[in-house]
Design a protein around this motif. Sequence first.
Motif, short mmCIF file in Angstrom:
data_model
loop_
_atom_site.label_atom_id
_atom_site.label_comp_id
_atom_site.label_asym_id
_atom_site.label_seq_id
_atom_site.Cartn_x
_atom_site.Cartn_y
_atom_site.Cartn_z
N PRO C 286 2.30 -9.59 3.36
CA PRO C 286 1.42 -7.98 3.15
C PRO C 286 0.74 -8.29 3.24
CG PRO C 286 3.29 -9.24 1.04
CD PRO C 286 3.10 -9.95 2.51
N ARG C 287 -0.61 -7.38 3.68
CA ARG C 287 -1.73 -7.48 3.26
C ARG C 287 -2.19 -6.14 2.62
NH1 ARG C 287 -0.70 -9.16 8.65
NH2 ARG C 287 -1.56 -11.21 8.69
N TYR C 288 -2.21 -4.80 3.18
CA TYR C 288 -2.22 -4.02 2.96
C TYR C 288 -1.41 -2.94 2.10
CZ TYR C 288 -6.73 -5.49 4.29
OH TYR C 288 -8.23 -6.65 4.59
N GLU C 289 -0.86 -3.72 2.21
CA GLU C 289 1.39 -2.42 1.71
C GLU C 289 0.48 -2.25 0.23
OE1 GLU C 289 1.22 -5.18 3.61
OE2 GLU C 289 2.66 -4.42 5.81
N PRO C 290 0.24 -3.04 -0.42
CA PRO C 290 0.06 -3.16 -2.03
C PRO C 290 -0.75 -2.16 -1.79
CG PRO C 290 1.19 -5.27 -1.65
CD PRO C 290 0.88 -4.75 -0.37
N LEU C 291 -1.70 -1.46 -1.49
CA LEU C 291 -2.90 -0.68 -1.68
C LEU C 291 -2.37 0.27 -1.34
CD1 LEU C 291 -6.00 -0.69 -2.36
CD2 LEU C 291 -6.53 -0.45 -0.34
N MET C 292 -1.94 0.19 -0.54
CA MET C 292 -1.07 2.26 -0.02
C MET C 292 -0.24 2.68 -0.72
SD MET C 292 -2.97 2.67 3.18
CE MET C 292 -1.69 3.48 4.07
N ALA C 293 0.30 1.18 -1.58
CA ALA C 293 1.40 1.94 -2.45
C ALA C 293 0.61 2.00 -4.06
CB ALA C 293 2.09 0.50 -2.63
N PHE C 294 -0.17 1.69 -3.78
CA PHE C 294 -1.11 2.48 -5.22
C PHE C 294 -1.51 3.64 -5.13
CE2 PHE C 294 -0.95 -2.14 -7.15
CZ PHE C 294 -0.93 -1.44 -8.62
N LEU C 295 -2.36 3.81 -4.28
CA LEU C 295 -2.09 4.73 -3.35
C LEU C 295 -1.81 6.02 -3.31
CD1 LEU C 295 -5.65 6.16 -2.56
CD2 LEU C 295 -5.10 5.82 0.31
N ALA C 296 -0.25 5.91 -2.74
CA ALA C 296 0.46 6.94 -2.82
C ALA C 296 1.31 6.95 -4.24
CB ALA C 296 1.62 6.52 -2.16
N LEU C 297 1.38 6.25 -5.10
CA LEU C 297 1.60 6.73 -6.27
C LEU C 297 1.25 7.44 -7.04
CD1 LEU C 297 3.56 3.51 -7.24
CD2 LEU C 297 4.74 5.73 -6.38
N ARG C 298 -1.13 7.09 -6.62
CA ARG C 298 -1.17 7.61 -8.39
C ARG C 298 -1.78 8.96 -7.58
NH1 ARG C 298 -5.06 3.50 -10.79
NH2 ARG C 298 -2.98 2.87 -11.79
N THR C 299 -2.09 9.41 -6.15
CA THR C 299 -2.67 10.82 -5.85
C THR C 299 -0.66 11.27 -5.44
OG1 THR C 299 -2.50 10.18 -3.30
CG2 THR C 299 -4.27 9.75 -4.54
N GLY C 300 0.23 10.70 -5.60
CA GLY C 300 1.51 11.70 -5.17
C GLY C 300 1.80 11.80 -3.63
N ARG C 301 0.77 11.70 -2.83
CA ARG C 301 1.09 12.01 -1.15
C ARG C 301 1.62 10.76 -0.46
NH1 ARG C 301 -2.61 15.84 0.32
NH2 ARG C 301 -1.78 15.88 2.62
N THR C 302 1.90 11.29 0.49
CA THR C 302 1.82 10.50 1.74
C THR C 302 1.50 9.72 2.07
OG1 THR C 302 4.50 11.77 1.67
CG2 THR C 302 2.98 10.11 3.81
N CYS C 303 0.30 8.11 2.28
CA CYS C 303 -0.05 8.05 2.44
C CYS C 303 0.06 7.45 4.61
CB CYS C 303 -0.86 7.32 1.67
SG CYS C 303 -1.37 7.17 0.31
#
Lengths: 277, 173, 784
Positions: C286-303
């Motif tokens: 893993p590298r940027y998947e955790p960041l992407m997951a936080f972004l998706a959970l915070r915004t409610g959007r598919t990132c």
Amino acid sequence: MRYTSPRSADEALGLLAEHGAGAKVLAGGTDLLVALRHRTVEPAVVVDIKRVDDFDEPVRVTDDAIVVGPTATMGRLAELEEVRRRHVALVEAALTVGSVAIRNRASLVGNSCNASPGADTAPVLLALGATVTIAGPAGERTVGLDDFFLGPRRTACGPDELVTALHLPRPRPGSGSAFQRITRRRGVDLGTVSIAAVLGPDDDVALGMGAVGPRPLVARTRLGDHESTAAAVEHLVAAATPIDDVRAGSDYRRAMLRVLARRALDTAARRRDEEAA
Amino acid sequence: MTTFAATGPSPDHEDPAVTVSTTVNGEHRTMSVPAHRTLLEALRDQLALTGSKTCCAEGECGACTVILDGHPVTSCLVLAVEAEGREVTTVEGLAPQPGELSDLQEEFLAAGAVQCGFCIPGQVVAAECLLRANPTPSTAEIREGMSGNLCRCASYERIVCAVHATAERRAGA
Amino acid sequence: MTEAPPRPAPAAPVRDHGAHREADPHDDGVAGTGRAVGSGVLRYGGAERATGAQQYVADLPFPDAAQVAFVTLPVARARITAIDTSAALALPGVVAVLTADDLPQPVPRFGISHQDRPVIADGEVVFHGEPAAVVLAETVDQARAASRAVVVHHEPLPGVYTLEAALAPDAPLVHHPSVRPASGPAADSNVLDDAHYAWGDLEAESARADVVVENTYSFPMVTHFPIEPGGTVVVPTADGGVEVYSPVQHPYLLQRVLAKVLDLPLTKVRVLAPDPGGGFGGKQNPRYEPLMAFLALRTGRTCRLVHSLEDTFAMMRRAACRIHARTGFASDGTVLTHELRADYLIGAYADVAPRVMSKGSYVGAGPYRIPAVRIDARAVLSNTTPSTAFRGFGCPQVAWATESQMDAAARALGLSGLEIRRRNLIGRGEAFVRGECPAPSDGDWLESLEKAAALIDHDAPRPPGRGVGIAVAIKPGATSGLSQSLVRLLYDGSALAYAGTSDMGQGARTLWQQILADELGVGLDAVSVVSGDTDRVPFDLQTSASRSTVFMGNAVLAACRDIRAQVLELFAEATETPVELLGEGPGVLLTPEGELPLPEAARIALGSLRGEFVGRGTSRMRGRSAHPLGGDAAFYEFNCTAIEVEVDTDTGELLLLKHVSVSDVGTELNPLQVVSQDEGASIMGLGHSQMEQLLVGEDGVIRNLGALDYRIPTFKDVPVELVTAAVANADGPGPYGSKGISEGALLCTAGALGAAVTDAAGVVLRDLPITPERVWRALHDQTD
């Protein structure tokens, strides 16, 4: 960015005059699109000249010269029988530019206007004594390629001007030419050093050199004026000022200049003799 | 706190969209694209033709090779607007019918040329163009003609076999 | 994800696969006749790849997704003092800008060997390309425009980019004190980890040595350059979880890491892994998947984030290495001592680099019979792209040095490179690593050496300017592992294998298809393989270390045999046949009336209620805590490579006339795929041997970022003649005696090439890559 596709040279010049440095000419796009991607250029207007219908034909062969229009691609040029007959070294150089797919787009004139110090076709064009026709608001003018290249990515073509043709004078009978280069790998690559030699009937030599100075260079001499070919080569490469970069060290480039110059001269001489025979 | 912008969805970019009419794989297609959009991006995003792949995006890898007016080009170095009125063939247009394979595609599989497969659409298009221009290429000519198409799995020898096999098949046909 | 879509009929199941392959011992098999294994069955999923229908992560449609762009700094190391997002947020289409301040505090960290990697740069960026902030917008153009509008106020900090700088006494420390181990070398230096292996009496053996060669070698920083740069899409789910699309080699590892970082149960983290378009080790962790997951959970959007090729240069690379070697020989060429100091230059986060160092240096003495050895290796942190697994792990680095030492001694003793290896290569069962946990040879490696020597015509006279080199190397396979598989035999005789191995080009699914065809007696076309979905497919530890053929292969095989036993049992019950009168074999049920094809027996057993058989298979290898590698290797990959080269002494250019690679494969389950892997690894080996290197500037920024100046081999760089061959003695732990084979052919490419250049031109090169310029320089220095 706005895209324009003028139908005439005048219309193209009008757009260039209107937008000045904010306009970029698009021929093959193989340099321009890379620059757009890296945002090293951010034009307001792109002037695509491929639909201009009053340029001279893409490649016109006369007794005295081959006239190459601004949209003629490397691939097309290298296929033409008369180009292959007259300018072996140009064909050799053109066929090293990128891949088949790149050569189907890249234009010889466009590549020259891009004025990369390492452009593979520039040494041979310089050595062949090519000239360009530049059209602009004040009409047309003709400039020798040696005066056209000013520095890295800089040419004598102003922002409101357009190179409408490149003239390759017919080699004198009894001439020979050759192209040589060094790359980091065998497949598609940028030249670490590229060299073109044109050897005339009186042993007059023109040596074009790429990637060894801030712009492509040309030097001329007569072999007979030197004690040896090696001495002539020394004289010819003296103008080069290679630098260290990611592709090579300057000392390697300098050494390769001599090796390639010698090889190109030998091949050009052999071809000259073969033609005579 | 995550900082949210006040603005909602908005048009694509400040560049005005241009309508482009072109023929793709034999069908008339119309795209609406800003001027800076490459043909590769338009094929993938507007026409959902995702067979052409994005790797280097600057003409060095060949993964995006398509046929433009009969010649192979790297579609990452062509603006979509330049395709106005032109004919484009992508890898999706090579097989005789959807769900079938061209002879060349069959030979790619038979030779073991397809590994990760990401470069393969570009390789197939480039090889098809090579064979059209030179129906009986030598190994050296194949290596030269294909050298703009990178394969990190390095199936190069397999692809050479596939091109030879296709040439033989076509010669016998 | 990767269930079999309808596939066009292949041209023919089996074909001649080219003139340059040594004949293999297997007959070509035909689907459904019980001989699919061992034949060149065409690649599963190959047709989709050839037509462009295969969907990689960037091809998946997510019409409602918002697009992600990273904000990076033009420096390698800097303290972030403030981030001004206001201008970016005012731009059209921008949804959100996320920085470390938006995450739980302290910012969660994750990693494989160390939990050192923050979800996003936390107060400091530590290598060039590390994101300082991330932008979410409606379109890619908008996201990129906004990423340029984010103002990151920062103070450049001194960084270390080379071994010399990182190991200097007063070197700035790469790791923040909060993540630095409290004890061990990393507590107060950039040495993150070290490994030491030693056996025998160095002093006594050294005293016997007639010739001692001592040299320093270097191996460059190289990058994976997968043609698919990759990307990640995260879809927030209604239950507060995430669906993560990422072309990873280890979906279950990603699931575990995400669950931990997000504090979610595994059931709420579904990883869907589209087939990687090339992995080579670069897409394991893993590298940027955790960041992407936080972004998706915070915004409610598919990132959605799609990487550029340049991005991958800042994401993955092989550890560079400097190796100092001192090797003693008796006058007859017997190697007596080998001392190796290997410093691996790893990046700014640990990833698996300590393991790369310890596992690579473990075989630093090579496959030889050496009485006294001492190996000291270190993993040295630097402010560069974190290094990770890369085909061959840490072995090609040390093999380059050890093989070059063998040739140096051979020259000093007047022996050929072939002869000195003959005299020292270990025999089957003999330990090449000695001590408390000895590692014995598990193959007939001399056979590979002799085969390669014959194929290159090693002792043939060659004209001036030409030379030949031969080299050998080994790599330990996995030292522990767990693969679980389910197989379903359906009523109509079709079958499904659920196997979590990522198919990134090696063709794993083809093997499962072949195994099912033979073991269940079904046609190849009747087999589907499902992988790449943690919700649907049972656990697999990882796709790495050429393990899948052995581990998942055995699991699939066990699942098939489980089904056979179930069919027998139910058939007995349904037909009221005493169990002891029945038997089963590959593809068949043995009845008193004779052999019954297994699918037919299954139909009879299932009867009018229909239904199906579900078989389970598990392949588990526990490690051994006392072992320095945490366990014995399941097998060793052995390779012998021989190269004939012509040197242009004016320019330093090399013409590779012939390249021979012989791998010990155990059994070729699919000869066509073995050829593809061997040729591919051979050429990849030529990449780091001849042309590839990341050039890092004095500011820590990569100078040759991208395809234009980072050169990998092309069609024209393939040797004039490329020959691969296998030694197949059915002596591996995998199905039917197979071993893993995906890395062998690049382990010793450099050594063979270096020796060939020396043989041809008389100059010795100790730094890779062997570029024309370096060859010229060596020749030039010699004549000065």
